[in-house]
Design a protein around this motif. Sequence first.
Motif, PDB file in Angstrom:
ATOM      1  N   PHE A  97       0.821  -1.210   0.000  1.00 65.44           N
ATOM      2  CA  PHE A  97       0.000   0.000   0.000  1.00 65.44           C
ATOM      3  C   PHE A  97       0.856   1.262   0.000  1.00 65.44           C
ATOM      4  CE2 PHE A  97      -3.162  -3.065   1.797  1.00 65.44           C
ATOM      5  CZ  PHE A  97      -3.950  -3.095   0.658  1.00 65.44           C
ATOM      6  N   ALA A  98       2.008   1.233   0.648  1.00 64.30           N
ATOM      7  CA  ALA A  98       2.931   2.372   0.602  1.00 64.30           C
ATOM      8  C   ALA A  98       3.383   2.609  -0.839  1.00 64.30           C
ATOM      9  CB  ALA A  98       4.121   2.134   1.515  1.00 64.30           C
ATOM     10  N   ALA A  99       3.596   1.532  -1.580  1.00 64.44           N
ATOM     11  CA  ALA A  99       3.990   1.660  -2.989  1.00 64.44           C
ATOM     12  C   ALA A  99       2.865   2.293  -3.813  1.00 64.44           C
ATOM     13  CB  ALA A  99       4.370   0.302  -3.551  1.00 64.44           C
ATOM     14  N   ILE A 100       1.629   1.958  -3.487  1.00 67.79           N
ATOM     15  CA  ILE A 100       0.487   2.558  -4.188  1.00 67.79           C
ATOM     16  C   ILE A 100       0.456   4.064  -3.935  1.00 67.79           C
ATOM     17  CG2 ILE A 100      -2.048   2.698  -4.217  1.00 67.79           C
ATOM     18  CD1 ILE A 100      -2.006  -0.390  -3.752  1.00 67.79           C
ATOM     19  N   VAL A 101       0.664   4.467  -2.685  1.00 67.24           N
ATOM     20  CA  VAL A 101       0.684   5.890  -2.341  1.00 67.24           C
ATOM     21  C   VAL A 101       1.818   6.585  -3.099  1.00 67.24           C
ATOM     22  CG1 VAL A 101       1.087   7.562  -0.484  1.00 67.24           C
ATOM     23  CG2 VAL A 101      -0.429   5.606  -0.098  1.00 67.24           C
ATOM     24  N   GLU A 102       2.988   5.985  -3.098  1.00 66.13           N
ATOM     25  CA  GLU A 102       4.136   6.574  -3.792  1.00 66.13           C
ATOM     26  C   GLU A 102       3.881   6.693  -5.290  1.00 66.13           C
ATOM     27  OE1 GLU A 102       6.988   8.142  -2.747  1.00 66.13           O
ATOM     28  OE2 GLU A 102       5.863   7.973  -0.880  1.00 66.13           O
ATOM     29  N   GLU A 103       3.250   5.679  -5.876  1.00 72.15           N
ATOM     30  CA  GLU A 103       2.957   5.711  -7.303  1.00 72.15           C
ATOM     31  C   GLU A 103       2.003   6.863  -7.636  1.00 72.15           C
ATOM     32  OE1 GLU A 103       3.056   4.933 -11.277  1.00 72.15           O
ATOM     33  OE2 GLU A 103       4.350   4.091  -9.724  1.00 72.15           O
ATOM     34  N   GLU A 104       0.985   7.064  -6.807  1.00 75.98           N
ATOM     35  CA  GLU A 104       0.040   8.166  -7.048  1.00 75.98           C
ATOM     36  C   GLU A 104       0.739   9.508  -6.857  1.00 75.98           C
ATOM     37  OE1 GLU A 104      -3.579   9.882  -8.240  1.00 75.98           O
ATOM     38  OE2 GLU A 104      -2.735   7.887  -8.498  1.00 75.98           O
ATOM     39  N   PHE A 131      -1.111   9.515   2.247  1.00 77.48           N
ATOM     40  CA  PHE A 131      -1.710   9.867   0.958  1.00 77.48           C
ATOM     41  C   PHE A 131      -2.260  11.292   1.014  1.00 77.48           C
ATOM     42  CE2 PHE A 131      -5.137  10.109  -2.117  1.00 77.48           C
ATOM     43  CZ  PHE A 131      -4.578   9.538  -3.248  1.00 77.48           C
ATOM     44  N   TYR A 132      -2.983  11.585   2.074  1.00 75.72           N
ATOM     45  CA  TYR A 132      -3.574  12.915   2.234  1.00 75.72           C
ATOM     46  C   TYR A 132      -2.487  13.993   2.231  1.00 75.72           C
ATOM     47  CZ  TYR A 132      -6.025  16.855   4.253  1.00 75.72           C
ATOM     48  OH  TYR A 132      -6.544  18.107   4.463  1.00 75.72           O
ATOM     49  N   THR A 133      -1.443  13.785   3.018  1.00 84.87           N
ATOM     50  CA  THR A 133      -0.381  14.782   3.164  1.00 84.87           C
ATOM     51  C   THR A 133       0.424  14.961   1.884  1.00 84.87           C
ATOM     52  OG1 THR A 133      -0.198  14.289   5.517  1.00 84.87           O
ATOM     53  CG2 THR A 133       1.683  15.382   4.489  1.00 84.87           C
ATOM     54  N   HIS A 134       0.848  13.859   1.283  1.00 86.24           N
ATOM     55  CA  HIS A 134       1.771  13.941   0.154  1.00 86.24           C
ATOM     56  C   HIS A 134       1.096  14.129  -1.193  1.00 86.24           C
ATOM     57  CE1 HIS A 134       5.314  13.113   2.516  1.00 86.24           C
ATOM     58  NE2 HIS A 134       4.632  12.160   3.134  1.00 86.24           N
ATOM     59  N   VAL A 135      -0.188  13.838  -1.282  1.00 84.28           N
ATOM     60  CA  VAL A 135      -0.868  13.960  -2.570  1.00 84.28           C
ATOM     61  C   VAL A 135      -1.877  15.112  -2.539  1.00 84.28           C
ATOM     62  CG1 VAL A 135      -2.331  12.771  -4.263  1.00 84.28           C
ATOM     63  CG2 VAL A 135      -0.508  11.517  -3.090  1.00 84.28           C
ATOM     64  N   ILE A 136      -2.816  15.071  -1.618  1.00 80.54           N
ATOM     65  CA  ILE A 136      -3.903  16.053  -1.616  1.00 80.54           C
ATOM     66  C   ILE A 136      -3.464  17.381  -1.002  1.00 80.54           C
ATOM     67  CG2 ILE A 136      -6.248  16.526  -0.805  1.00 80.54           C
ATOM     68  CD1 ILE A 136      -6.639  13.417  -0.848  1.00 80.54           C
ATOM     69  N   ALA A 137      -3.014  17.359   0.241  1.00 80.05           N
ATOM     70  CA  ALA A 137      -2.657  18.600   0.939  1.00 80.05           C
ATOM     71  C   ALA A 137      -1.508  19.327   0.252  1.00 80.05           C
ATOM     72  CB  ALA A 137      -2.328  18.318   2.400  1.00 80.05           C
ATOM     73  N   ALA A 174      -8.723  27.761  -1.356  1.00 81.20           N
ATOM     74  CA  ALA A 174      -8.150  26.741  -2.237  1.00 81.20           C
ATOM     75  C   ALA A 174      -9.007  25.481  -2.211  1.00 81.20           C
ATOM     76  CB  ALA A 174      -6.709  26.430  -1.821  1.00 81.20           C
ATOM     77  N   TRP A 175      -9.368  25.028  -1.001  1.00 78.94           N
ATOM     78  CA  TRP A 175     -10.232  23.845  -0.883  1.00 78.94           C
ATOM     79  C   TRP A 175     -11.568  24.068  -1.580  1.00 78.94           C
ATOM     80  CZ3 TRP A 175      -9.211  19.053   0.159  1.00 78.94           C
ATOM     81  CH2 TRP A 175      -8.118  18.712   0.962  1.00 78.94           C
ATOM     82  N   GLN A 176     -12.158  25.246  -1.382  1.00 78.45           N
ATOM     83  CA  GLN A 176     -13.461  25.515  -1.984  1.00 78.45           C
ATOM     84  C   GLN A 176     -13.398  25.411  -3.500  1.00 78.45           C
ATOM     85  OE1 GLN A 176     -14.077  29.336  -0.128  1.00 78.45           O
ATOM     86  NE2 GLN A 176     -15.549  28.489   1.340  1.00 78.45           N
ATOM     87  N   PHE A 177     -12.379  26.028  -4.090  1.00 73.16           N
ATOM     88  CA  PHE A 177     -12.275  25.972  -5.550  1.00 73.16           C
ATOM     89  C   PHE A 177     -12.080  24.540  -6.031  1.00 73.16           C
ATOM     90  CE2 PHE A 177      -9.902  26.111  -9.562  1.00 73.16           C
ATOM     91  CZ  PHE A 177     -10.828  26.798 -10.338  1.00 73.16           C
ATOM     92  N   MET A 178     -11.184  23.818  -5.384  1.00 71.73           N
ATOM     93  CA  MET A 178     -10.910  22.444  -5.813  1.00 71.73           C
ATOM     94  C   MET A 178     -12.134  21.549  -5.659  1.00 71.73           C
ATOM     95  SD  MET A 178      -7.011  22.261  -4.348  1.00 71.73           S
ATOM     96  CE  MET A 178      -6.693  20.547  -4.754  1.00 71.73           C
ATOM     97  N   GLN A 179     -12.898  21.737  -4.600  1.00 75.50           N
ATOM     98  CA  GLN A 179     -14.112  20.935  -4.409  1.00 75.50           C
ATOM     99  C   GLN A 179     -15.187  21.319  -5.422  1.00 75.50           C
ATOM    100  OE1 GLN A 179     -14.700  18.317  -2.028  1.00 75.50           O
ATOM    101  NE2 GLN A 179     -12.478  18.463  -2.139  1.00 75.50           N
ATOM    102  N   MET A 180     -15.311  22.615  -5.715  1.00 70.33           N
ATOM    103  CA  MET A 180     -16.296  23.018  -6.729  1.00 70.33           C
ATOM    104  C   MET A 180     -15.945  22.434  -8.096  1.00 70.33           C
ATOM    105  SD  MET A 180     -17.522  26.926  -5.939  1.00 70.33           S
ATOM    106  CE  MET A 180     -15.887  27.659  -5.915  1.00 70.33           C
ATOM    107  N   CYS A 181     -14.669  22.344  -8.399  1.00 71.12           N
ATOM    108  CA  CYS A 181     -14.250  21.753  -9.676  1.00 71.12           C
ATOM    109  C   CYS A 181     -14.641  20.276  -9.758  1.00 71.12           C
ATOM    110  CB  CYS A 181     -12.743  21.913  -9.877  1.00 71.12           C
ATOM    111  SG  CYS A 181     -12.238  23.610 -10.242  1.00 71.12           S
TER     112      CYS A 181
END
Length: 167
Positions: free
Chosen positions: A19-26, A84-90, A118-125
């Motif tokens: 699962f760590a590899a999946i996070v890294e791949e994303e 995943f949240y920290t390294h990809v989304i946040a 920033a969150w509002q725009f990304m969620q509206m998209c």
Amino acid sequence: AAVSKGTLYVYFPDKAGLFAAIVEEEKLEQGKVSFNFDPARDVDTTLPEFGRAYIALLCRPGGGSAIRTVMAIAERMPELGSRFYTHVIAHTVDRFAAYLEARAALGELVMDDTQLAAWQFMQMCQATLFQAFIFQANPSPSPERIATVVDSATRVFFAAYRPKQAN
């Protein structure tokens, strides 16, 4: 793919490693898409361009698998969900918020909380696109559909955060 557990564990020491590899791949996949948050670029160009690229990335064919996997395993392995949240989304939110802060400093936008904006725009998209895609109710949206949703999100964002004109 029909792969045995034994074959997987030749490459990964345990489930956490897989699962760590999946996070890294994303993380790497999202890193391939360069969102242009140059503070010198105006918001009229940057916001719709970013919104389109962001949704095209989230809803790319085959792109939902990593997100679905992390969502499914996060309850049992919260450190993976957090990673995943920290390294990809946040990471993307933080970069976008820094851009918004720079544009607000120039008077192009007015906002108290650039992270929230920033969150509002990304969620509206994501509206009508991402959830239908991630739950496999719809295939990847067309570029035209993405443009329609992102253009609407941009108009709403500007209505909230552009400086108000004096009458």
